[in-house]
Design an enzyme around this catalytic site. Structure first.
Site, short mmCIF file in Angstrom:
data_model
loop_
_atom_site.label_atom_id
_atom_site.label_comp_id
_atom_site.label_asym_id
_atom_site.label_seq_id
_atom_site.Cartn_x
_atom_site.Cartn_y
_atom_site.Cartn_z
N ASP A 1 108.55 13.83 71.69
CA ASP A 1 107.43 14.12 72.58
C ASP A 1 107.47 13.30 73.87
O ASP A 1 108.17 12.29 73.97
CB ASP A 1 106.09 13.98 71.85
CG ASP A 1 105.75 12.55 71.47
OD1 ASP A 1 105.61 11.73 72.39
OD2 ASP A 1 105.62 12.25 70.28
N LYS A 2 106.75 13.76 74.85
CA LYS A 2 106.81 13.20 76.21
C LYS A 2 106.51 11.71 76.23
O LYS A 2 107.10 10.96 77.02
CB LYS A 2 105.81 13.95 77.10
CG LYS A 2 105.85 13.55 78.56
CD LYS A 2 104.90 14.42 79.37
CE LYS A 2 104.92 14.02 80.85
NZ LYS A 2 104.01 14.88 81.65
#
Length: 237
Positions: A105-106
């Site tokens: 995830d970011k």
């Protein structure tokens, strides 16, 4: 071979994206608009948007595709959608068209594998639940034995009980966790369910591939040994 595989093998795009091109009527096979499921035979001419594409010619004992290990920094998004600012494809800017294998995830950092081989992406993801992935995690409150035991047993998130995993205390506010499951934002959600907030998450290993000394933003090619560990029965690299 199937037409979508031919297009993918040319390096133009993934097999899924090839299907989308075919559905959109943008692919001609021997001068006719191609249909989904069509097959390419030796000598047939394939045009995509009126441009002819061909299979790559690979020297003997050379890989047909690219396989890299990237240290993804925080803020980079694991998507091939080039309209997304900070997408991983533009970030790496590889001369070949490559795709991330799985996701990170970011807000997380660390090891992610990428390849130009759309077929192997699917094969690895299908067996993802049998693959170990190791992470170092920082949280905002002290790690207790109770917390470690609960994480290891499995935590209910999104109406699903996570699989048992291995968890070890690293420091007062840190732990190491080894998963064999790939749920979206799994570690963050598991921690939140137990009253903990993750403030740092770094993936350091996928099966036998280790982050090692890679610096944020850097990447390297996978070795033959690493590829064999990911898919022992796969030969057509």
């Amino acid at each position: 071979m199937r037409l979508n595989k031919f297009i993918s093998e040319s390096g133009l795009c993934s097999r899924r994206e090839a299907d989308e091109l075919i559905d959109a009527g943008r692919v001609l096979l021997n001068g006719e608009v191609a249909e989904k499921g069509a097959k390419w035979l030796e000598g047939m001419i394939v045009l995509v948007d009126d441009q002819e594409i061909k299979l790559k010619v690979t020297p003997k004992n050379k890989r047909r595709h690219v396989y890299i290990a990237l240290y993804k920094p925080v803020g980079i998004t694991c998507t091939t959608d080039e309209t997304v600012k900070g997408n991983i494809v533009d970030f790496v800017d590889h001369k070949e068209r490559i795709f991330p294998i799985g996701r990170l995830d970011k807000d997380s950092e660390g090891l992610i594998l990428m390849t130009s081989n759309g077929d192997i992406v699917n094969q690895i993801l299908r067996s993802e639940n049998n693959h170990e992935k190791e992470y170092l995690v920082g949280v905002t409150q002290a790690v207790t034995d109770q917390f470690l035991r609960a994480m290891a047993r499995g935590v209910r998130i999104r109406d699903e009980l996570t699989k048992p995993c291995k968890v070890y205390k690293l420091a007062k506010f840190g732990f190491r966790i080894i998963l064999t499951q790939g749920l979206n934002r799994q570690i963050r959600l598991m921690s939140e369910a137990l009253g903990y907030k993750v403030n740092q998450l770094r993936r350091i290993r996928v099966v036998n591939v280790k982050l090692g000394t890679l610096k944020p933003g850097a990447w390297r090619n996978l070795t033959d040994k690493e590829l064999a560990g990911l898919l022992p029965n796969f030969k057509d690299w």
